[in-house]
Design a protein around this motif. Structure first.
Motif, PDB file in Angstrom:
ATOM      1  N   GLY A 185      28.980  36.521  36.449  1.00  0.00           N
ATOM      2  CA  GLY A 185      30.345  36.307  35.976  1.00  0.00           C
ATOM      3  C   GLY A 185      31.315  35.923  37.066  1.00  0.00           C
ATOM      4  O   GLY A 185      32.445  35.505  36.774  1.00  0.00           O
ATOM      5  N   SER A 186      30.902  36.053  38.325  1.00  0.00           N
ATOM      6  CA  SER A 186      31.760  35.690  39.456  1.00  0.00           C
ATOM      7  C   SER A 186      31.345  34.379  40.092  1.00  0.00           C
ATOM      8  O   SER A 186      31.954  33.952  41.081  1.00  0.00           O
ATOM      9  CB  SER A 186      31.703  36.790  40.531  1.00  0.00           C
ATOM     10  OG  SER A 186      32.042  38.045  40.007  1.00  0.00           O
ATOM     11  N   ALA A 187      30.292  33.767  39.571  1.00  0.00           N
ATOM     12  CA  ALA A 187      29.721  32.576  40.194  1.00  0.00           C
ATOM     13  C   ALA A 187      30.750  31.473  40.318  1.00  0.00           C
ATOM     14  O   ALA A 187      31.479  31.167  39.370  1.00  0.00           O
ATOM     15  CB  ALA A 187      28.516  32.086  39.398  1.00  0.00           C
ATOM     16  N   THR A 188      30.819  30.873  41.508  1.00  0.00           N
ATOM     17  CA  THR A 188      31.713  29.744  41.755  1.00  0.00           C
ATOM     18  C   THR A 188      30.949  28.668  42.537  1.00  0.00           C
ATOM     19  O   THR A 188      30.145  28.982  43.410  1.00  0.00           O
ATOM     20  CB  THR A 188      32.948  30.182  42.579  1.00  0.00           C
ATOM     21  OG1 THR A 188      32.512  30.824  43.769  1.00  0.00           O
ATOM     22  CG2 THR A 188      33.833  31.098  41.771  1.00  0.00           C
ATOM     23  N   PRO A 189      31.161  27.386  42.234  1.00  0.00           N
ATOM     24  CA  PRO A 189      32.029  26.948  41.148  1.00  0.00           C
ATOM     25  C   PRO A 189      31.371  27.172  39.792  1.00  0.00           C
ATOM     26  O   PRO A 189      30.147  27.266  39.703  1.00  0.00           O
ATOM     27  CB  PRO A 189      32.200  25.459  41.436  1.00  0.00           C
ATOM     28  CG  PRO A 189      30.909  25.080  42.120  1.00  0.00           C
ATOM     29  CD  PRO A 189      30.537  26.274  42.972  1.00  0.00           C
ATOM     30  N   LYS A 190      32.183  27.261  38.753  1.00  0.00           N
ATOM     31  CA  LYS A 190      31.644  27.410  37.410  1.00  0.00           C
ATOM     32  C   LYS A 190      30.890  26.148  37.007  1.00  0.00           C
ATOM     33  O   LYS A 190      31.158  25.047  37.506  1.00  0.00           O
ATOM     34  CB  LYS A 190      32.775  27.667  36.396  1.00  0.00           C
ATOM     35  CG  LYS A 190      33.593  28.926  36.694  1.00  0.00           C
ATOM     36  CD  LYS A 190      32.778  30.176  36.532  1.00  0.00           C
ATOM     37  CE  LYS A 190      33.640  31.409  36.758  1.00  0.00           C
ATOM     38  NZ  LYS A 190      32.860  32.654  36.663  1.00  0.00           N
ATOM     39  N   ARG A 191      29.958  26.314  36.091  1.00  0.00           N
ATOM     40  CA  ARG A 191      29.205  25.148  35.626  1.00  0.00           C
ATOM     41  C   ARG A 191      30.144  24.166  34.928  1.00  0.00           C
ATOM     42  O   ARG A 191      31.070  24.557  34.227  1.00  0.00           O
ATOM     43  CB  ARG A 191      28.111  25.576  34.635  1.00  0.00           C
ATOM     44  CG  ARG A 191      26.922  26.225  35.325  1.00  0.00           C
ATOM     45  CD  ARG A 191      25.853  26.572  34.306  1.00  0.00           C
ATOM     46  NE  ARG A 191      24.662  27.069  34.977  1.00  0.00           N
ATOM     47  CZ  ARG A 191      23.677  26.289  35.415  1.00  0.00           C
ATOM     48  NH1 ARG A 191      23.743  24.997  35.240  1.00  0.00           N
ATOM     49  NH2 ARG A 191      22.633  26.816  36.020  1.00  0.00           N
ATOM     50  N   PRO A 258      31.299  51.240  41.016  1.00  0.00           N
ATOM     51  CA  PRO A 258      31.853  49.916  40.714  1.00  0.00           C
ATOM     52  C   PRO A 258      33.371  49.861  40.784  1.00  0.00           C
ATOM     53  O   PRO A 258      33.944  48.775  40.814  1.00  0.00           O
ATOM     54  CB  PRO A 258      31.353  49.646  39.291  1.00  0.00           C
ATOM     55  CG  PRO A 258      31.075  50.987  38.711  1.00  0.00           C
ATOM     56  CD  PRO A 258      30.616  51.842  39.857  1.00  0.00           C
ATOM     57  N   PHE A 259      34.012  51.027  40.817  1.00  0.00           N
ATOM     58  CA  PHE A 259      35.471  51.064  40.933  1.00  0.00           C
ATOM     59  C   PHE A 259      35.902  51.831  42.184  1.00  0.00           C
ATOM     60  O   PHE A 259      36.986  52.414  42.228  1.00  0.00           O
ATOM     61  CB  PHE A 259      36.084  51.686  39.680  1.00  0.00           C
ATOM     62  CG  PHE A 259      35.843  50.878  38.433  1.00  0.00           C
ATOM     63  CD1 PHE A 259      36.570  49.735  38.188  1.00  0.00           C
ATOM     64  CD2 PHE A 259      34.865  51.251  37.524  1.00  0.00           C
ATOM     65  CE1 PHE A 259      36.341  48.970  37.049  1.00  0.00           C
ATOM     66  CE2 PHE A 259      34.633  50.500  36.376  1.00  0.00           C
ATOM     67  CZ  PHE A 259      35.375  49.351  36.145  1.00  0.00           C
ATOM     68  N   GLY A 260      35.060  51.835  43.198  1.00  0.00           N
ATOM     69  CA  GLY A 260      35.368  52.529  44.439  1.00  0.00           C
ATOM     70  C   GLY A 260      36.375  51.782  45.292  1.00  0.00           C
ATOM     71  O   GLY A 260      36.738  50.628  44.999  1.00  0.00           O
ATOM     72  N   SER A 263      35.042  48.427  46.428  1.00  0.00           N
ATOM     73  CA  SER A 263      34.351  47.615  45.421  1.00  0.00           C
ATOM     74  C   SER A 263      35.198  46.412  45.029  1.00  0.00           C
ATOM     75  O   SER A 263      36.433  46.492  45.002  1.00  0.00           O
ATOM     76  CB  SER A 263      34.043  48.465  44.188  1.00  0.00           C
ATOM     77  OG  SER A 263      33.192  49.540  44.533  1.00  0.00           O
ATOM     78  N   PRO A 264      34.564  45.294  44.730  1.00  0.00           N
ATOM     79  CA  PRO A 264      35.328  44.101  44.338  1.00  0.00           C
ATOM     80  C   PRO A 264      36.015  44.319  42.989  1.00  0.00           C
ATOM     81  O   PRO A 264      35.499  45.027  42.116  1.00  0.00           O
ATOM     82  CB  PRO A 264      34.247  43.020  44.240  1.00  0.00           C
ATOM     83  CG  PRO A 264      32.978  43.770  43.961  1.00  0.00           C
ATOM     84  CD  PRO A 264      33.105  45.062  44.706  1.00  0.00           C
ATOM     85  N   GLY A 265      37.176  43.723  42.833  1.00  0.00           N
ATOM     86  CA  GLY A 265      37.861  43.803  41.549  1.00  0.00           C
ATOM     87  C   GLY A 265      37.079  43.069  40.474  1.00  0.00           C
ATOM     88  O   GLY A 265      36.437  42.047  40.738  1.00  0.00           O
ATOM     89  N   LEU A 266      37.139  43.584  39.254  1.00  0.00           N
ATOM     90  CA  LEU A 266      36.375  42.997  38.159  1.00  0.00           C
ATOM     91  C   LEU A 266      37.251  42.208  37.186  1.00  0.00           C
ATOM     92  O   LEU A 266      36.753  41.674  36.203  1.00  0.00           O
ATOM     93  CB  LEU A 266      35.624  44.101  37.397  1.00  0.00           C
ATOM     94  CG  LEU A 266      34.642  44.936  38.234  1.00  0.00           C
ATOM     95  CD1 LEU A 266      33.950  45.975  37.355  1.00  0.00           C
ATOM     96  CD2 LEU A 266      33.615  44.056  38.922  1.00  0.00           C
ATOM     97  N   GLY A 267      38.543  42.139  37.477  1.00  0.00           N
ATOM     98  CA  GLY A 267      39.458  41.477  36.554  1.00  0.00           C
ATOM     99  C   GLY A 267      39.119  40.023  36.297  1.00  0.00           C
ATOM    100  O   GLY A 267      39.278  39.534  35.171  1.00  0.00           O
ATOM    101  N   SER A 268      38.651  39.309  37.315  1.00  0.00           N
ATOM    102  CA  SER A 268      38.366  37.879  37.165  1.00  0.00           C
ATOM    103  C   SER A 268      36.931  37.592  36.750  1.00  0.00           C
ATOM    104  O   SER A 268      36.565  36.431  36.548  1.00  0.00           O
ATOM    105  CB  SER A 268      38.670  37.154  38.481  1.00  0.00           C
ATOM    106  OG  SER A 268      37.830  37.633  39.525  1.00  0.00           O
ATOM    107  N   VAL A 269      36.119  38.640  36.631  1.00  0.00           N
ATOM    108  CA  VAL A 269      34.706  38.450  36.282  1.00  0.00           C
ATOM    109  C   VAL A 269      34.571  38.182  34.791  1.00  0.00           C
ATOM    110  O   VAL A 269      35.162  38.884  33.958  1.00  0.00           O
ATOM    111  CB  VAL A 269      33.876  39.693  36.661  1.00  0.00           C
ATOM    112  CG1 VAL A 269      32.415  39.504  36.253  1.00  0.00           C
ATOM    113  CG2 VAL A 269      33.978  39.966  38.151  1.00  0.00           C
TER     114      VAL A 269
END
Length: 346
Positions: A185-191, A258-260, A263-269
């Motif tokens: 879900g974080s893959a860039t660039p998107k397809r 996952p929310f430490g 940990s990376p933010g998940l808002g953009s995932v």
């Protein structure tokens, strides 16, 4: 790491997991060749409506996948079956796709969901500390993508619909599923629009995922009377993290929490539908609920279902129980609801 040794003297053992895994004072490791008691060989090895076989997906690390497919009739003629990728549990230190309880659960999962089930092994700690298991999960999904393109394994390709793939995981396997979802879900660039992924993941099922943190949750802090602690208790989960995380890491390491703080933010995932299953008597219950609720608060399609009186991993401890049957039907409904198939498409 030194090779496995003969059965060690007790005075040299510094970590002991049921006698099955022992870490010795000189840094060497002993793994018993016998399956532990919670994986009895009395579980069914075969099912009249399921075929199964093993394959190696990573020759370099000798990692196997056990593949299951229902007999003809699970789907209309000409229609292939959805795929459930399954990662076993064991705190990243124990477990195998060949253990009797895991095998029996996957037999039932395949026949009652009506899906191809791919139960993938991965390297274990402390010989291979995290992120080794995460890396192996990625290698397996790449192998699956190669299968979808090349159909190298005809036995699998003739039954599997690679456009309807779900990633499931039990305990530590659920943690692997979460991290795979974040990576995808974080893959860039998107397809680019119109591009087709050889494997289309339609959802994730996290079965009592193994998360941790420095601060204790309420369900972790419950005190049990002497001699009544559950099989999966705080001492055991702490030991799993101590043996599996990178040396010196705390339970707030991003793999565990996952929310430490780191940990990376998940808002953009971008998450597909996520189903989290927890048990009312599982010490991980609060972490599981908190995880699902936080994802939902971020606008992600996540929900949690609680089996009120069930302990951690009840579905592999008793794979043929009534409660396990209810869980499998829940998974079956999730698969259908997450991926409605046009009946005019073969």
């Amino acid at each position: 790491m030194p090779a496995a040794v003969a059965v060690p003297d007790e005075e040299n053992v510094v970590e002991d997991l049921f006698g099955f895994l022992r870490l010795l004072s000189d840094g060497s490791i002993f793994r018993s060749p016998v399956d532990p008691e919670f994986s009895p060989t009395t579980f069914p090895r075969d099912h009249p409506n399921v075929q199964w076989r093993d394959a190696v997906y990573d020759k370099a690390n000798n990692l196997r996948v056990r593949m299951y497919k229902p007999s003809a009739g699970a789907e209309p003629v000409g229609r292939k079956l959805p795929v459930l990728v399954h990662f076993h549990g064991g705190g990243f230190c124990l477990g195998s796709c060949t253990w009797g309880n895991v095998h029996s659960f996957c037999l039932r999962l395949a026949t009652e969901v009506g899906a191809v089930v791919l139960s993938a092994g991965y390297r274990l700690a402390p010989e291979h500390r995290l992120p080794a298991a995460l890396d192996d999960a990625e290698v397996f999904l790449k192998w699956l993508g190669d299968q979808s393109v090349n159909a190298a394994d005809v036995w699998l390709a003739e039954a599997a619909d690679f456009g309807r793939v779900f990633v499931t995981g039990d305990s530590a396997g659920g943690t692997l599923a979460h991290h795979h979802a974040v990576r995808v879900g974080s893959a860039t660039p998107k397809r680019a629009e119109g591009d087709v992924d050889p494997v289309a993941i339609k959802g994730y099922v996290l079965l009592m995922p193994f998360f941790g943190g420095v601060d204790r949750s309420k369900s972790e802090a419950v005190e049990f009377p002497l001699g009544e602690a559950p099989f999966v208790n705080l001492a055991l989960t702490d030991r799993f993290w101590r043996l599996s995380l990178p040396v010196g890491a705390t339970r707030d390491h991003p793999i565990a929490n996952p929310f430490g703080p780191d940990s990376p933010g998940l808002g953009s995932v971008e998450f597909p539908p996520v189903l989290v299953v927890t048990g009312g008597t599982d010490i991980l219950r609060d972490r599981n609920v908190d995880y699902a609720e936080r994802l939902a608060a971020l606008g992600k399609p996540a929900k949690v279902i609680e089996f009120g009186d069930q302990p951690h991993g009840f579905f592999t401890l008793e794979p043929w129980s009534e409660a396990t049957g209810e869980l499998i039907q829940l998974v079956a409904r999730f698969v259908v609801d997450s991926c409605v198939v046009d009946p005019n498409i073969a």
